[in-house]
Scaffold this motif. Structure first.
Motif, PDB file in Angstrom:
ATOM      1  N   TYR A  32      -2.547  -1.712  -3.221  1.00  0.00           N
ATOM      2  CA  TYR A  32      -3.668  -0.515  -3.436  1.00  0.00           C
ATOM      3  C   TYR A  32      -2.597   0.809  -3.439  1.00  0.00           C
ATOM      4  CZ  TYR A  32      -6.614  -3.958  -1.306  1.00  0.00           C
ATOM      5  OH  TYR A  32      -7.043  -5.267  -1.080  1.00  0.00           O
ATOM      6  N   ASP A  33      -3.412   1.523  -4.684  1.00  0.00           N
ATOM      7  CA  ASP A  33      -2.667   2.509  -4.770  1.00  0.00           C
ATOM      8  C   ASP A  33      -3.257   3.625  -3.605  1.00  0.00           C
ATOM      9  OD1 ASP A  33      -0.949   3.363  -7.211  1.00  0.00           O
ATOM     10  OD2 ASP A  33      -2.766   2.939  -8.267  1.00  0.00           O
ATOM     11  N   ILE A  69       0.589  -1.152  -0.180  1.00  0.00           N
ATOM     12  CA  ILE A  69       0.456   0.227  -0.149  1.00  0.00           C
ATOM     13  C   ILE A  69       0.991   1.567  -0.370  1.00  0.00           C
ATOM     14  CG2 ILE A  69      -0.401  -0.027   2.859  1.00  0.00           C
ATOM     15  CD1 ILE A  69      -3.264   0.636   2.610  1.00  0.00           C
ATOM     16  N   PRO A  71      -4.608   7.184  -1.411  1.00  0.00           N
ATOM     17  CA  PRO A  71      -4.988   8.971  -1.245  1.00  0.00           C
ATOM     18  C   PRO A  71      -3.653   8.982  -0.838  1.00  0.00           C
ATOM     19  CG  PRO A  71      -6.796   7.602  -0.773  1.00  0.00           C
ATOM     20  CD  PRO A  71      -6.002   6.944  -0.074  1.00  0.00           C
ATOM     21  N   ILE A  72      -3.622  10.287  -0.622  1.00  0.00           N
ATOM     22  CA  ILE A  72      -1.782  11.042  -0.248  1.00  0.00           C
ATOM     23  C   ILE A  72      -2.668  11.162   1.120  1.00  0.00           C
ATOM     24  CG2 ILE A  72      -0.510  12.908  -0.136  1.00  0.00           C
ATOM     25  CD1 ILE A  72      -1.600  13.334  -3.238  1.00  0.00           C
ATOM     26  N   SER A  73      -2.373  10.339   2.017  1.00  0.00           N
ATOM     27  CA  SER A  73      -2.134  10.801   3.347  1.00  0.00           C
ATOM     28  C   SER A  73      -2.157   9.121   4.564  1.00  0.00           C
ATOM     29  CB  SER A  73      -4.097   9.073   3.645  1.00  0.00           C
ATOM     30  OG  SER A  73      -5.370  10.063   3.058  1.00  0.00           O
ATOM     31  N   GLU A  74      -0.914   9.681   4.910  1.00  0.00           N
ATOM     32  CA  GLU A  74       0.659   8.570   5.069  1.00  0.00           C
ATOM     33  C   GLU A  74       0.323   7.690   6.424  1.00  0.00           C
ATOM     34  OE1 GLU A  74       1.113  11.576   3.331  1.00  0.00           O
ATOM     35  OE2 GLU A  74       2.420  11.016   2.070  1.00  0.00           O
ATOM     36  N   ALA A  75      -0.899   8.822   7.650  1.00  0.00           N
ATOM     37  CA  ALA A  75      -1.405   8.265   8.725  1.00  0.00           C
ATOM     38  C   ALA A  75      -1.963   6.881   8.338  1.00  0.00           C
ATOM     39  CB  ALA A  75      -1.786   9.246   9.267  1.00  0.00           C
ATOM     40  N   THR A  76      -3.182   7.039   7.602  1.00  0.00           N
ATOM     41  CA  THR A  76      -4.421   6.217   6.912  1.00  0.00           C
ATOM     42  C   THR A  76      -3.107   5.196   6.769  1.00  0.00           C
ATOM     43  OG1 THR A  76      -5.680   8.080   7.109  1.00  0.00           O
ATOM     44  CG2 THR A  76      -6.031   6.163   5.702  1.00  0.00           C
ATOM     45  N   THR A  95      -3.427   1.676   8.354  1.00  0.00           N
ATOM     46  CA  THR A  95      -4.216   0.745   7.783  1.00  0.00           C
ATOM     47  C   THR A  95      -3.565  -1.044   7.220  1.00  0.00           C
ATOM     48  OG1 THR A  95      -5.930   2.130   6.189  1.00  0.00           O
ATOM     49  CG2 THR A  95      -5.401  -0.567   5.471  1.00  0.00           C
TER      50      THR A  95
END
Lengths: 335, 378
Positions: free
Chosen positions: A60-61, A33, A63-68, A72
């Motif tokens: 998985y591509d 991811i 979204p620009i959401s490093e924390a998530t 995840t």
């Protein structure tokens, strides 16, 4: 699996890619991811073809959401999967910092050993390429100061492959620093083994050059600066032993101290800032455990305590160089 | 998602259920369900009261984040879950650890929730707890029981909730994750990130917002600028439901609706449960909270006790007589005004087993503090 056409020599990037493909092939529990790693194959191409090969259920591509992305991946690991997270640049890891140091790194500790998080967070790192403040960082010290994370930084294609495979198999979270300036560097291409023969264990340093006058300890891109400096020293009549740590946590103190029984002199080089940088940690360990071996004050060569500036003269001014390493090592040898 | 018709009363729903009419909404509750729910509300309240008293006597380490007045959110949202579903409670949700899967039998050792012994072991800081008292009370969890361990960084477990249900989905399982969050944590970046991610991938994650109006010392109007927080869901293209957090039946129905939506593959949702924090943020804050919160607001917020509201509903349905309702009159009372006699015997005895176990369990040996940083490589 023939990923690489030319089996004789492989570059650093393709060695990484080969490690990922091999491990994903072996273990269907691996999920990848990250940002742009699927359709595009990664900003640098390390995961090129991975989604085509293993499908959108495993790659998985995000979204620009490093924390998530990290969180995840943590959830996947809590529930029987293994995760490989790509940070598009290791600099962006700061956006996922809380998840890494508080959620992921502590899980095994918090659960008294019940749950481990088999996750590799890897990404392109390092300066010397004009990447400026936010595409040049070596932020390994942040994580070395966060118990529960292993930290790896290979400098050669064979190590890149072998260490990444070991990291992917490790039951603990690993932060894996890939040196982007080495990704496609022709001069360091080398043959790499296939399958388990390519494995390189975590926690073992490697002597890159033998010598008896001074021990130079380093990792990542600085390995090459140190080897060049060793050539300069040879011209001055000194033989340097260059040790590539390869893994920072756990630290292979033994290889460093063994070398010092020969050389009695120590220079530690890293491209991260000086204050609380990992070089200081190596020095502190030697001072505590091998003080009697020292015939000269140990020396740190690091980036100045500055960000990494953009314009070339500025960038080179603040970073360790062959010249600054040579000079420091000579002073140490002549002490 | 079909919006719940607000005009539809509990009685109407119940009478429809008794006639055997097909109900597209969550399974209607029977009389014994109501009785069980009331008992669980008493248990959650008694647990909190007991802990407040133990804490005041200096027997417990750490901070107590009271769930008083918010029990209906925990009891109601957990009641409709399956044993295979995941939850991630936070610091104010201590009863959630043992309330999970309680319908399988309070003392059933195989149920997918923690035993009262494990929870008390943790509260008392003993080795007889999951995690051997390595993190404080409120951060326990158990992957075996499908409870994600929280940290103090709020909203930080929503991404993990995304991950566990994604793993289940890949394995062909239809589990759902319920994440619990105060309204204060909704301002965290990761709250947005994770719900966005869940909506992109249609992950079965239900985000419960326990809107108790106060994030420590900051009122809700300084946390977000919406009248109803649930409207935030519009921005993610997902349903946002509003439940009366004081009404266990309404919480059960709204959360069950969200869970059914998630389980059918339609994706995440937000359920805002409107409530009110009875005491301070933690027990260290009770005195200050009495000053920074307007007295009228506190009085109004505490006037709708979930136990009292449930009793009224049960009387209306004929499930409880006026006399029975008066037997354990805990509603509206604070911990200092309550004793064991004010609670049903089953509740007191259940917790007593946990406390007894915790007191007998040893403290962890000091050297364990240095253990389990890494897992040994086999």
């Amino acid at each position: 699996m023939a990923l690489i056409e030319n089996t004789e020599k492989v570059n650093y990037l393709n060695a990484l890619r080969e490690a990922i493909f091999e491990e994903f092939e072996l273990n269907e529990n691996f999920i990848a991811i990250g940002e742009d790693i699927g359709l595009l194959g990664g900003a640098f191409g390390v995961t090129d073809g991975l989604q085509a090969r293993f499908g959108t259920d495993r790659v998985y591509d995000a979204p620009i959401s490093e924390a998530t992305i990290v969180g995840t991946a943590c959830g996947l690991c809590l529930n029987g999967k293994r995760a490989m997270v790509e940070m598009q640049f290791i600099d962006f890891i700061s956006c996922g910092f809380d998840q890494i140091v508080n959620m992921v790194a502590t899980y095994h500790y918090r659960t008294a050993g019940e749950v481990s998080i088999p996750m590799v967070i890897r990404g392109p790192a390092g300066a010397y390429g004009g990447g400026a403040l936010y595409h040049s960082q070596m932020n390994e010290a942040w994580f070395a100061n966060s118990p529960g994370l292993k930290i790896v930084c290979p400098s050669t294609p064979a190590d890149a492959k072998g260490l990444l495979k070991s990291a992917l198999r490790d039951p603990n979270p690993v932060i894996f620093y890939e040196i982007k300036e080495l990704y496609r560097k022709r001069q360091i291409e080398e043959p790499v083994e296939r399958g388990d023969a390519s494995l390189v264990p975590l926690g073992k340093a490697k002597v890159r050059r033998e010598g008896s006058d001074v021990t130079i300890v380093t990792y990542g891109q600085n390995v090459y600066h140190c080897l060049d400096a060793a050539n300069n020293l040879k011209a001055e009549g000194f033989e340097a032993e260059v040790i590539d740590l390869r893994t920072l946590v756990p630290l292979d103190k033994q290889t460093v101290i063994e070398s010092m029984t020969k050389t009695n002199r120590l220079v530690v080089v890293n491209e991260a800032p000086r204050t609380c940088g990992f070089a200081g940690e190596v020095l502190a360990n030697v001072a505590e455990e091998a003080f009697e071996l020292l015939d000269a004050p140990p020396v740190r060569i690091s980036r100045m305590d500055t960000p990494v500036p953009w314009a070339k003269p500025l960038e080179m001014h603040v970073l360790p160089s062959v010249e600054s390493i040579t000079e420091a090592a000579l002073r140490t040898c002549r002490y | 998602m079909a919006k719940t018709d607000p005009a539809r009363t509990t009685k109407e729903r119940q009478s429809k259920a008794e006639k055997g009419a097909a109900d597209p909404l969550p399974a209607s509750l029977t009389k014994s369900d109501y009785q069980e729910l009331l008992l669980q509300l008493y248990l959650a309240r008694y647990f909190d009261v007991r802990l407040i008293k133990e804490k005041k006597r200096g027997r417990l380490r750490g901070t107590l984040y009271s769930s008083h007045n918010q029990e209906a959110i925990l009891v109601g949202s957990l009641f409709g879950l399956r044993p295979t579903d995941w939850i991630s409670p936070i610091h104010r949700d201590m009863p959630a650890f043992f309330l999970k899967d309680m319908r399988a039998g309070w003392s059933n050792p195989n149920r997918s929730g923690m035993s009262i012994e494990e929870v008390c072991g943790q509260v008392w800081g003993k080795v007889g707890s999951p995690g051997r008292a390595r993190d404080n009370w409120s951060h326990i969890g158990s992957t075996k029981h499908k409870i994600i361990h929280s940290t103090s960084m709020l909203a930080g477990t929503i991404p993990a909730a995304c991950g566990v249900v994604l793993a289940d989905r890949l394995d062909g399982k239809d589990s759902v994750a319920l994440t619990f969050n105060g309204e204060g944590s909704t301002a965290q970046g990761v709250f947005h990130e994770a719900i966005n991610f869940a909506s992109v991938h249609k992950l079965p994650v239900v985000t419960i917002v326990e809107n108790n109006q106060w994030a420590f010392g900051t009122p809700a109007h300084l946390e977000y600028a919406l009248e109803d927080f649930a409207r935030r869901a519009d921005g993610y293209g997902i349903p946002g439901l509003i439940a009366d957090g004081q009404d266990v039946i309404d919480v059960y129905e709204k959360v069950s609706e969200a869970v059914a939506w998630a389980r059918s593959g339609k994706g995440p949702s937000i359920v805002e449960c409107k409530s009110f924090r009875a005491y301070g943020h933690g027990d260290h804050d009770d005195d200050r909270a009495a000053k920074y919160r307007p007295k009228d607001e506190v009085k109004a917020g505490r006037s709708r006790d979930p136990i009292g509201i449930m009793k009224e509903k049960m009387i209306e349905l004929g499930y409880l007589s006026q006399k029975e309702a008066e037997k354990y009159p805990v509603e509206g009372k604070g911990a200092n005004d309550l004793t064991d006699e004010d609670f049903p015997k089953q509740v007191v005895e259940y917790l007593a087993k946990g406390v007894e176990f915790a007191i007998a369990s040893p403290v962890p040996p000091p050297e364990e503090g240095a253990m389990w940083v890494f897992r040994e490589v086999e």
